[in-house]
Structures are given as structure tokens and as C-alpha cells.
Design a protein around this motif. Structure first.
Motif, mmCIF file in Angstrom:
data_model
loop_
_atom_site.group_PDB
_atom_site.id
_atom_site.type_symbol
_atom_site.label_atom_id
_atom_site.label_comp_id
_atom_site.label_asym_id
_atom_site.label_seq_id
_atom_site.Cartn_x
_atom_site.Cartn_y
_atom_site.Cartn_z
ATOM 1 N N MET A 1 0.846 -1.198 0.000
ATOM 2 C CA MET A 1 0.000 0.000 0.000
ATOM 3 C C MET A 1 0.882 1.249 0.000
ATOM 4 S SD MET A 1 -2.849 1.747 0.226
ATOM 5 C CE MET A 1 -4.171 0.680 0.742
ATOM 6 N N THR A 2 0.624 2.137 -0.931
ATOM 7 C CA THR A 2 1.254 3.452 -0.952
ATOM 8 C C THR A 2 0.179 4.482 -0.649
ATOM 9 O OG1 THR A 2 2.908 2.806 -2.602
ATOM 10 C CG2 THR A 2 2.470 5.156 -2.352
ATOM 11 N N LYS A 3 0.382 5.285 0.389
ATOM 12 C CA LYS A 3 -0.570 6.332 0.720
ATOM 13 C C LYS A 3 0.188 7.642 0.871
ATOM 14 C CE LYS A 3 -4.632 7.460 3.475
ATOM 15 N NZ LYS A 3 -5.556 7.036 4.558
ATOM 16 N N LEU A 4 -0.157 8.596 0.022
ATOM 17 C CA LEU A 4 0.551 9.870 -0.065
ATOM 18 C C LEU A 4 -0.215 10.968 0.636
ATOM 19 C CD1 LEU A 4 2.610 11.907 -1.351
ATOM 20 C CD2 LEU A 4 1.081 11.973 -3.333
ATOM 21 N N LEU A 5 0.490 11.783 1.410
ATOM 22 C CA LEU A 5 -0.034 13.040 1.923
ATOM 23 C C LEU A 5 0.610 14.152 1.114
ATOM 24 C CD1 LEU A 5 -1.579 14.809 3.965
ATOM 25 C CD2 LEU A 5 0.452 14.692 5.444
ATOM 26 N N LEU A 6 -0.199 14.891 0.370
ATOM 27 C CA LEU A 6 0.282 15.993 -0.458
ATOM 28 C C LEU A 6 -0.038 17.297 0.253
ATOM 29 C CD1 LEU A 6 1.344 17.367 -2.996
ATOM 30 C CD2 LEU A 6 -0.829 16.848 -4.138
ATOM 31 N N LEU A 7 0.983 17.958 0.763
ATOM 32 C CA LEU A 7 0.821 19.246 1.428
ATOM 33 C C LEU A 7 0.768 20.313 0.353
ATOM 34 C CD1 LEU A 7 3.455 18.716 4.271
ATOM 35 C CD2 LEU A 7 0.974 18.367 4.398
ATOM 36 N N GLY A 8 -0.414 20.903 0.152
ATOM 37 C CA GLY A 8 -0.632 21.725 -1.030
ATOM 38 C C GLY A 8 -0.813 23.196 -0.750
ATOM 39 N N GLY A 9 -1.394 23.843 -1.756
ATOM 40 C CA GLY A 9 -1.634 25.272 -1.692
ATOM 41 C C GLY A 9 -0.970 26.038 -2.817
ATOM 42 N N THR A 10 -0.162 25.359 -3.637
ATOM 43 C CA THR A 10 0.523 26.003 -4.750
ATOM 44 C C THR A 10 0.007 25.456 -6.079
ATOM 45 O OG1 THR A 10 2.272 24.332 -4.711
ATOM 46 C CG2 THR A 10 2.636 26.336 -3.396
ATOM 47 N N VAL A 36 -4.020 11.939 -0.381
ATOM 48 C CA VAL A 36 -4.836 12.934 0.319
ATOM 49 C C VAL A 36 -4.185 14.297 0.119
ATOM 50 C CG1 VAL A 36 -5.730 13.703 2.551
ATOM 51 C CG2 VAL A 36 -5.546 11.252 2.060
ATOM 52 N N PHE A 37 -5.000 15.268 -0.259
ATOM 53 C CA PHE A 37 -4.532 16.642 -0.481
ATOM 54 C C PHE A 37 -4.832 17.462 0.775
ATOM 55 C CE2 PHE A 37 -4.273 20.901 -1.999
ATOM 56 C CZ PHE A 37 -3.542 20.894 -3.174
ATOM 57 N N CYS A 53 -9.686 15.677 0.171
ATOM 58 C CA CYS A 53 -9.006 16.827 0.785
ATOM 59 C C CYS A 53 -9.249 16.882 2.292
ATOM 60 C CB CYS A 53 -9.491 18.135 0.161
ATOM 61 S SG CYS A 53 -8.879 18.439 -1.498
ATOM 62 N N ARG A 54 -8.281 17.433 2.995
ATOM 63 C CA ARG A 54 -8.419 17.825 4.384
ATOM 64 C C ARG A 54 -7.974 19.276 4.480
ATOM 65 N NH1 ARG A 54 -4.366 18.819 7.377
ATOM 66 N NH2 ARG A 54 -5.458 18.313 9.313
ATOM 67 N N ILE A 55 -8.559 20.017 5.413
ATOM 68 C CA ILE A 55 -8.245 21.437 5.571
ATOM 69 C C ILE A 55 -7.921 21.712 7.027
ATOM 70 C CG2 ILE A 55 -9.127 23.797 5.380
ATOM 71 C CD1 ILE A 55 -10.876 22.899 3.085
ATOM 72 N N GLY A 56 -6.822 22.426 7.255
ATOM 73 C CA GLY A 56 -6.441 22.816 8.604
ATOM 74 C C GLY A 56 -5.076 22.298 8.985
ATOM 75 N N GLY A 57 -4.570 22.794 10.126
ATOM 76 C CA GLY A 57 -3.261 22.376 10.595
ATOM 77 C C GLY A 57 -3.296 20.995 11.236
ATOM 78 N N PHE A 58 -2.114 20.548 11.659
ATOM 79 C CA PHE A 58 -1.986 19.218 12.261
ATOM 80 C C PHE A 58 -1.723 19.281 13.759
ATOM 81 C CE2 PHE A 58 -0.929 18.657 7.805
ATOM 82 C CZ PHE A 58 -1.600 17.497 7.465
#
Length: 253
Positions: A1-10, A36-37, A53-58
Motif C-alpha cells: 500500500m502506498t498512501k501519499l499526503l500531499l501538502l498543497g496550496g501552490t 490525500v490533499f 481533501c483535508r483542511i487545517g493544521g496538524f
């Protein structure tokens, strides 16, 4: 399983998300690849993405470590804004602690060209100090987070270009606002600067084509640009194209 977290905004993050949506079956666990974006949540109307998508800080480094482990994240691509230094620093530390692979997907910084009049400064305080005490008409192309710092020089006029209209009175005593979302064109930015009789530009060295128009316009009009250099973040691998990121992901998979 490959699961990517893409920290976006650009723009780069959006391009990568579009490519992933075509190349991966992001919502089908059988495919073995998911993404997940993540948006920071600073923009009221973020661009829609073709990924979950998820929105907000960690919640800082510890919160991000918890998220990576809880969600089974195997890879992180940091495609945040080059000035999102805290998020990028947290990502480096959290991925190291959680044992998750990390790369930055980053556009090159702008470089001065013939005819440019740039004053390089290290931070916002340096940008404020580089402006005249009074009488300047400043295109403050830095977003909304740090504009209050320029109230230290209240006898200048400031033009702000924001993605969202301000919800509260501006912290600057003499300012005007243009609400617009890029990418922008040099002819439009030149017209904007002429209309507002701009004498100085303050910009972050974000790089990329979407916001470069103001620099071309400044060059044409022979206006000085106070250029805020990129903040330093901990060392991490940096990739510059979608193809390079995809090769890294496939190799890791």
C-alpha cells in the motif's frame, strides 16, 4: 500500500494532484495507491482538487506524527508555498520521527534580470525598513498575513491584492484593496501600477509564473522591488517537476 499526503496550496501541488488523479485510483484500496490533499486553511475559497481533501493544521510536529501513523501515510510531498517555513520544518521533523519518506516539490526562486532594480531583504522587518518613511505608494504583494507590520510606516499608501476580501478593517491607515486570483499578466499588472501611481513593490520570492507578472511590470516601469528572500528550512530532497515526483513515488512503491 502506498498512501501519499500531499501538502498543497501552490500551483505545483494542483498540477501534481491532477496527475495523480489520472495515474492512480486514489479512492480504491484495491489499487494499493491512495493520496490525500491537505490545505492549510488560510484561504476562504481554496481551489477544488480531484483528490480527497483535508483542511487545517496538524497541531505541530507531534500532531503531524500522530496523523501520519493513524492514517498509514507512507509518503509525503511538501508542495506548500516556499514561505510556509514552519509547515515545511514540521514536515521534515515529523517524517523523520515517523519513518515516512519526504520530498519537497518546489519551484525555483526568481532571479533578477537586466533592467531590474531589486533590494534584497531577509524578512518582513527588512522590507519595512527598506521603504521610505513617507510619500511612497507601495504595491504590497505579500498576502494578508504580514501587512500589519507595515503600519510602522503609516505615511505611505499601500495597495493590497488579496484572494479574499478583508473581513475586518485593515490594520494599515492608508490602503486600498484589489480582490483577484492569479495567474496574472504583465500588461494587467502594468496598468494596475499606473492606475494606482505605484512607486515601490514589495514581494516575496515565491518563484513560478503565476505571480511573476508584477516583476515584468516593475521592469517596464523602472520601479524598485523590495524582494524578500526565501526563509531557510531544514535540508530535504527537492524535486522540480511532476515527472520527478512520480518517479520517486513509483520507486518507493
Amino acid at each position: 500500500m502506498t498512501k501519499l499526503l500531499l501538502l498543497g496550496g501552490t500551483t505545483e501541488a494542483s498540477h501534481l494532484a491532477a496527475h495523480l488523479a489520472q495515474a492512480w485510483v486514489s479512492d480504491d484500496p484495491v489499487a494499493g495507491r491512495q493520496a490525500v490533499f491537505s490545505y492549510a486553511g488560510r484561504t476562504a475559497r481554496p481551489a477544488q482538487q480531484p483528490l480527497p481533501c483535508r483542511i487545517g493544521g496538524f497541531g505541530g510536529v507531534s500532531g503531524l506524527v500522530d496523523y501520519l501513523r493513524r492514517e498509514g501515510i507512507t509518503h509525503v510531498v511538501d508542495a506548500t508555498h516556499p514561505f510556509a517555513a514552519q509547515m515545511s520544518t514540521n514536515a521534515v521533523r515529523a517524517c523523520a520521527e515517523a519513518g515516512v519518506g519526504l520530498v519537497a516539490f518546489e519551484r525555483p526562486a526568481w532571479q533578477p534580470q537586466l533592467g531590474d532594480h531589486w533590494v534584497h531583504v531577509a524578512d518582513m522587518a527588512g522590507a519595512v525598513a527598506a521603504l521610505p518613511e513617507a510619500g511612497a505608494r507601495v504595491f504590497l504583494a505579500i498576502g494578508k498575513q504580514h501587512m500589519a507590520e507595515f503600519a510602522a510606516k503609516p505615511n505611505n499608501h499601500y495597495l493590497l491584492r488579496l484572494v479574499d476580501a478583508p473581513e475586518a478593517p485593515l490594520s494599515l491607515p492608508d490602503a486600498s484593496v484589489v480582490v483577484a486570483r492569479g495567474p496574472f499578466e504583465a500588461t494587467g499588472d502594468e496598468a494596475l501600477m499606473r492606475q494606482h501611481k505605484i512607486t515601490h513593490i514589495v514581494a516575496k520570492n515565491a518563484g513560478g509564473a503565476g505571480a511573476e507578472a508584477k516583476l515584468s511590470a516593475a521592469r517596464t516601469l523602472s520601479l524598485p522591488v523590495v524582494m524578500i528572500d526565501r526563509p531557510k528550512v531544514p535540508a530535504r530532497p527537492v524535486l522540480g517537476t511532476v515527472a520527478e515526483v512520480m518517479r520517486w513515488l513509483e520507486h518507493g512503491a
